[in-house]
Design a protein around this motif. Sequence first.
Motif, PDB file in Angstrom:
ATOM      1  N   ASP A  74     -83.993 -33.427 117.096  1.00 52.17           N
ATOM      2  CA  ASP A  74     -85.127 -33.104 116.575  1.00 52.17           C
ATOM      3  C   ASP A  74     -85.641 -34.398 117.187  1.00 52.17           C
ATOM      4  N   TYR A  75     -84.758 -35.232 116.840  1.00 54.63           N
ATOM      5  CA  TYR A  75     -85.282 -36.698 117.125  1.00 54.63           C
ATOM      6  C   TYR A  75     -85.667 -37.350 119.297  1.00 54.63           C
ATOM      7  N   ALA A  76     -84.779 -36.359 119.851  1.00 59.50           N
ATOM      8  CA  ALA A  76     -84.688 -37.059 121.270  1.00 59.50           C
ATOM      9  C   ALA A  76     -86.621 -37.212 121.747  1.00 59.50           C
ATOM     10  N   GLY A  77     -87.650 -35.993 121.660  1.00 57.65           N
ATOM     11  CA  GLY A  77     -88.206 -36.483 121.833  1.00 57.65           C
ATOM     12  C   GLY A  77     -89.095 -37.314 121.427  1.00 57.65           C
ATOM     13  N   ARG A  78     -88.511 -38.126 120.465  1.00 58.73           N
ATOM     14  CA  ARG A  78     -90.091 -38.498 119.707  1.00 58.73           C
ATOM     15  C   ARG A  78     -89.885 -39.883 120.335  1.00 58.73           C
ATOM     16  N   TYR A  79     -90.922 -41.057 119.991  1.00 62.05           N
ATOM     17  CA  TYR A  79     -91.417 -41.796 120.718  1.00 62.05           C
ATOM     18  C   TYR A  79     -90.771 -43.176 119.316  1.00 62.05           C
ATOM     19  N   PRO A  80     -90.533 -44.918 119.265  1.00 64.28           N
ATOM     20  CA  PRO A  80     -90.123 -45.049 119.111  1.00 64.28           C
ATOM     21  C   PRO A  80     -91.267 -45.741 116.901  1.00 64.28           C
ATOM     22  N   HIS A  81     -92.331 -45.344 117.872  1.00 59.47           N
ATOM     23  CA  HIS A  81     -93.313 -45.626 116.811  1.00 59.47           C
ATOM     24  C   HIS A  81     -93.209 -44.492 115.518  1.00 59.47           C
ATOM     25  N   GLU A  82     -92.610 -43.816 115.621  1.00 56.65           N
ATOM     26  CA  GLU A  82     -92.336 -42.070 114.781  1.00 56.65           C
ATOM     27  C   GLU A  82     -91.112 -42.573 114.335  1.00 56.65           C
ATOM     28  N   LEU A  83     -90.486 -43.813 113.897  1.00 59.59           N
ATOM     29  CA  LEU A  83     -89.074 -43.636 113.786  1.00 59.59           C
ATOM     30  C   LEU A  83     -88.851 -44.460 112.634  1.00 59.59           C
ATOM     31  N   SER A  84     -88.423 -45.137 111.597  1.00 69.85           N
ATOM     32  CA  SER A  84     -88.280 -45.971 110.966  1.00 69.85           C
ATOM     33  C   SER A  84     -87.770 -46.643 111.554  1.00 69.85           C
ATOM     34  N   GLY A  85     -87.789 -48.524 110.444  1.00 64.65           N
ATOM     35  CA  GLY A  85     -86.642 -49.029 110.795  1.00 64.65           C
ATOM     36  C   GLY A  85     -85.282 -49.055 111.404  1.00 64.65           C
ATOM     37  N   GLY A  86     -85.212 -48.580 110.019  1.00 67.68           N
ATOM     38  CA  GLY A  86     -83.197 -48.254 110.373  1.00 67.68           C
ATOM     39  C   GLY A  86     -83.113 -47.235 111.375  1.00 67.68           C
ATOM     40  N   GLN A  87     -83.923 -46.330 111.940  1.00 68.71           N
ATOM     41  CA  GLN A  87     -84.016 -45.752 112.997  1.00 68.71           C
ATOM     42  C   GLN A  87     -83.737 -45.358 113.881  1.00 68.71           C
ATOM     43  N   ARG A  88     -84.615 -46.502 114.160  1.00 72.89           N
ATOM     44  CA  ARG A  88     -84.742 -47.859 115.505  1.00 72.89           C
ATOM     45  C   ARG A  88     -84.250 -48.148 115.758  1.00 72.89           C
ATOM     46  N   GLN A  89     -83.014 -49.120 114.858  1.00 77.47           N
ATOM     47  CA  GLN A  89     -82.101 -49.749 114.550  1.00 77.47           C
ATOM     48  C   GLN A  89     -80.674 -48.937 115.471  1.00 77.47           C
ATOM     49  N   ARG A  90     -80.393 -47.781 115.013  1.00 76.87           N
ATOM     50  CA  ARG A  90     -79.721 -46.041 115.326  1.00 76.87           C
ATOM     51  C   ARG A  90     -80.444 -46.249 116.577  1.00 76.87           C
ATOM     52  N   VAL A  91     -81.651 -46.034 117.221  1.00 74.14           N
ATOM     53  CA  VAL A  91     -81.364 -45.652 118.532  1.00 74.14           C
ATOM     54  C   VAL A  91     -80.671 -47.024 119.634  1.00 74.14           C
ATOM     55  N   ALA A  92     -81.124 -48.711 118.970  1.00 71.36           N
ATOM     56  CA  ALA A  92     -80.759 -49.571 119.842  1.00 71.36           C
ATOM     57  C   ALA A  92     -79.368 -49.632 120.160  1.00 71.36           C
ATOM     58  N   ILE A  93     -78.394 -48.901 118.878  1.00 69.49           N
ATOM     59  CA  ILE A  93     -76.968 -48.973 118.430  1.00 69.49           C
ATOM     60  C   ILE A  93     -76.284 -48.117 119.784  1.00 69.49           C
ATOM     61  N   ALA A  94     -77.482 -46.717 119.817  1.00 74.12           N
ATOM     62  CA  ALA A  94     -76.694 -45.426 120.635  1.00 74.12           C
ATOM     63  C   ALA A  94     -77.087 -46.315 121.986  1.00 74.12           C
ATOM     64  N   ARG A  95     -78.505 -46.765 122.225  1.00 76.31           N
ATOM     65  CA  ARG A  95     -78.432 -47.360 123.601  1.00 76.31           C
ATOM     66  C   ARG A  95     -77.849 -48.399 124.421  1.00 76.31           C
ATOM     67  N   ALA A  96     -76.650 -49.272 123.610  1.00 79.45           N
ATOM     68  CA  ALA A  96     -75.594 -50.191 123.806  1.00 79.45           C
ATOM     69  C   ALA A  96     -74.167 -49.301 124.028  1.00 79.45           C
ATOM     70  N   ILE A  97     -74.319 -48.135 123.035  1.00 78.28           N
ATOM     71  CA  ILE A  97     -72.754 -48.143 123.387  1.00 78.28           C
ATOM     72  C   ILE A  97     -72.853 -47.007 124.030  1.00 78.28           C
ATOM     73  N   ALA A  98     -73.901 -46.418 124.351  1.00 80.44           N
ATOM     74  CA  ALA A  98     -74.047 -45.109 125.449  1.00 80.44           C
ATOM     75  C   ALA A  98     -72.853 -45.152 126.736  1.00 80.44           C
ATOM     76  N   ARG A  99     -72.581 -46.270 127.277  1.00 80.26           N
ATOM     77  CA  ARG A  99     -71.940 -47.022 128.658  1.00 80.26           C
ATOM     78  C   ARG A  99     -70.756 -47.150 128.144  1.00 80.26           C
ATOM     79  N   ARG A 100     -70.141 -46.260 126.487  1.00 75.35           N
ATOM     80  CA  ARG A 100     -68.481 -47.460 126.324  1.00 75.35           C
ATOM     81  C   ARG A 100     -68.473 -48.793 127.010  1.00 75.35           C
ATOM     82  N   PRO A 101     -69.285 -49.587 126.363  1.00 77.45           N
ATOM     83  CA  PRO A 101     -69.172 -51.214 127.090  1.00 77.45           C
ATOM     84  C   PRO A 101     -67.405 -51.402 126.201  1.00 77.45           C
ATOM     85  N   LYS A 102     -67.084 -52.849 126.466  1.00 81.47           N
ATOM     86  CA  LYS A 102     -65.879 -52.897 125.869  1.00 81.47           C
ATOM     87  C   LYS A 102     -65.961 -54.063 125.337  1.00 81.47           C
TER      88      LYS A 102
END
Lengths: 272, 314, 542
Positions: C411-439
């Motif tokens: 249910d978070y998928a369709g939301r925009y960043p301003h609807e999230l708390s700081g911690g949740q936003r940082q989780r999105v940023a982490i998801a974005r960084a690891i989605a590609r399975r970087p080394k």
Amino acid sequence: MKNFTFNGLIGSILIAALLLSAALGLFWSPYDPMKLGFTARLEAPSSAHWLGTDEFGRDVLSRLLVGARASVWIGTLTVTFATVCGTLIGLVSGYARGWIDAVIMAVNNALLAFPGILLALGLLAVFGANQYGIIFALGIAYSPSMARVVRGAVLSLREREFIEASKVMGNGELYTMFRHILPNCVAPITVLATSMFGWAILSESALSFLGLGVPPPAPTWGNMLAAGRPFIEQAVWLGLFPGLAIALTLLGINLLGDALRDKLDPRMRGLK
Amino acid sequence: MLKFVLNRLLMALPTIVLVSVTVFALIRFIPGDPAALMLGDMAQPDQIAAMHSELGLDKSLPEQFLIWTGNVVQGDFGRSIVNDEAVLPLVVSRFLVSAEIVVVAVLLASLIAVPAGVIAAWRQNSLTDLALVGTATILLSIPTFWLGLLLLLWFGLKLSWLPVLGYVSVGSNLTGGLLYLVLPIMTLVIHEMGVLIRMARASTLEVLRLDYITHARAKGLSESAVLWRHAFKNAFGPTWTVIGLILGNLLGGIAVIETVFTIPGLGRLMVDSIFARDYPVIQGCLLFVSLSYVLVNLVVDLLYPLFDPRVVAE
Amino acid sequence: MTNEPLLSVRNLSLQVARTGVEVVKNVSFDIAAGEIFGIVGESGSGKTLATRALISLLPAPIRVIGGSVAYKGRDALSMKVPQLRRLRGGEIGVVFQEPMTSLNPSMTIGRQLEEGLQLHTKLSQEERRGRILAMLNRVGIRDPAGALTSYPHEFSGGMRQRIMLASVMLLKPALLIADEPTTALDAVIQRDVMELMVELTQAEGTAVLLISHDLPMVARYTHRIVVMEKGVIVEEGRTADLLDAPQRAYTKKLLSSLPFRGPTRTIDRTKAPMVSARDIVVDYGGRRSLMKKTTPKRALHGVSIDIHEGEVVALVGGSGSGKTTLGRTIAGLVRESEGNIRFGGRSRNDDWMDYRLNCQMVFQDPYSSLNPRMTIVALVEEALRLLPDLDAAAKRKRALETLEEVGLGFDYAGRYPHELSGGQRQRVAIARAIARRPKFLIADEPVSALDVTVRAQVLELLSDLQKRYGFSCLFISHDLGVVEQVADRVVVMQDGRIIEEGDRNTVFDSPKEAYTQRLLSAIPALDHNAQGGVTLKWRLEN
């Protein structure tokens, strides 16, 4: 959260009235705005002529409606011209930086160094005083403001971490520009374009008032005021209504612009 | 400090050059032989030939520009096609007429509007604030030429308090001259008050929410000390810049007011010259006004550190 | 002398006027003369508003709806303006968090300091000047006479906070309210300013109300403490008791969220490093513009760093140490002037796309690192855009899975960043960084913008993900507590150079360099006990 303010509401109503009048003027008016009526010259407002007649017996209301069309048309074209040119120049300048930016901005600042309507006057001397001359002249005169605002937005966006994130993801410059930067410039562009619409309508009527705009007999609010000026003592309505139309339009744009700025400007958003 | 001044002066230089290039280029864009344009329809072939060599039209464009700049620097702006008057003295005499109106109007408008804007910000969202902002927005929306007409109608025609048309220079007849200036100045003051009240209010609001204002209150300072000693000076910077811009813009846009009140100022000269296709005068007006605009903004910039000492350090 | 407290707050309640939300509820506490008293809470706990109410400095939309504040037995809430103004500054002084904005930028320091004296004392001009000079000297301003005619922008953040302190202490108030007085400062400077504050107030017999999110820091200096959460006091008591045996769940949660030393892992460093930066030099601002030539400023002086497979290397240092520049250079956001960077044994210049696909970054500010006009799922999906062997559906699926993995359900998928708390936003940023399975992941201050409890959760998430995917990580932070929890190896930077590096345990237990020692002295070592409490042990103290 208040989504739309009282200001925004009044502004929207005024602008809607303007657009409706312009649309109406396109198809219908109580009388033929160009038809001379020598028997009914300088008649005060009455049930036959709601806003009276002018020195040639033409119906003032009809001319105001057709004049609204001219104002909206010139305003829209000028703003479109300035927005497209200014946005492109601003984007390129802000994104390229370096010497390209330096050169573009030097020229831009030089154009901005001409006070307001003066550059338009100079350009009119070149293009000739007519409707399209005005659109070109005002469009060129306003583009530098838009370019400066867009460039400023681009430069500040470039510092934002999501632009760097896009770079780290390996996205190309063009992709980043159109996917991340441009959509975030929409707010300042909208706010400025709204004010510009007002500037354009004001400048057009000022130029027409000076006799440098749309030439008579085609009615615009500005040339109606200019034509009514010698008769203002006997026929107050000739000086009153066209000016009132301009003032209400500008008031609408200013109120709407304020509402838009409050809603779109992220700095203001953070304050709530 | 010296570095700041030099830097600002240096920054104005390219603008001045580019403004001159633009003015030069503008006239060259007009189709037709520049020499013929500069001499008008009545010119004789030998005059045109003489003008050709004077403007250096057989030389390259950059050289032509240098010749033109050289003339301008020596004060030679050319001669009017219409009456063969030298352009520079004509422009200067008309400029003085416009400048007295504009400068007095901006000064008066600032004196009224800036305190009003500060008070509106201080009483944000109160009735006073709403009334001030509402009035300002309405004033801002009234076009000056219409406002001028209405004032003329009321004070001149209905009440007959003030002369309606014409102009007498203040130098030749002090009270008479002043009477002619009352209405145009009043028109401009009313309009620019709208702009300035909003500007002063907005920048004061920005400042009032900063920590040092709260800190000033926490020191035990009175509200008036907080407002005028701490907030005002910091809030005035942006307004000061806008005052400069307004001053320049009015110089450029004064034509409409001069038309309404039939005042022989610079704006009217420019418009009449456009009608008469008097290109040397058009060029002279454009150059003179835009350079004075650059100059006004330069002075505004140089005085800015009085309100914000930080700009010197950058 | 009676036992009457200096300040007594009873059942104070505050409300947002328009919405009617109660932001502070029934808050009561006493402060005795000369005491150092602490209020600890996360953002939104109402701690700042509660203290602003004491001297009627609430921001416009907030108002007092109940309770009383008595200062020396006098009702401070109903005081008339003249009395209130004597109280402010003269009796109760305030130091704010932001030294950069708490001083008026267009007024000289001398004038700003003199203002209070003029208002609250009857000293002559010479006497005032003498007092100001003495005080500036005392707070450690090098050239007090010169400072009088200087403007705030000529001083660093730490110096400005000292000046603030001087300005308040000049008036010898009976109570000093210090609202996050050192939060905006570097760790090392933080400590100096705190010590100075304590020393000055103790000497003048001034009581201190210290407000902060930083529990160990408050604990270090206070006798008594209250913990606030969502506008309510959840626990209060003597500082030592409260730390040792917390009673309330929230206090226990706060204490357990404090960073602790993570497990010691063995990293195989025999193979070639995953990332290897050699002799990196970075110069800033050496551009030649039309007008003037600016001399370049050297940010990095030939720095070398290796990061092995599966290793978490922490880069620590104060602001201006060059740690962020080094991280950004390795991320490819800053071009190195000299030196080279190798990835997986090859120069990164050989295959930039490969490097970009395998090296990702998490930024500091979750409010600025997400494009506000994109939905959460689109943000994560974008990271997969350039992956060649995934079709659109697979990308969407992967994005949703990754979001799930960082604790953000469908249910978070369709939301925009301003609807999230700081911690949740940082989780999105982490998801974005690891989605590609970087080394390889670069995390630049990933938790420093977050509240204590959220910080602990995000750190846990990061180390879980690191264990699961085994990526190498360059973890940049000024907060040594956090570093102690996550790092395998620590690299200390100062003035654009690496001054010390080694295994985490070695650096933390026996730091060699004086600078490292000073950094470490700012953070406590924690011992958790059975009651959910902690014992704070300050390092390198006699």
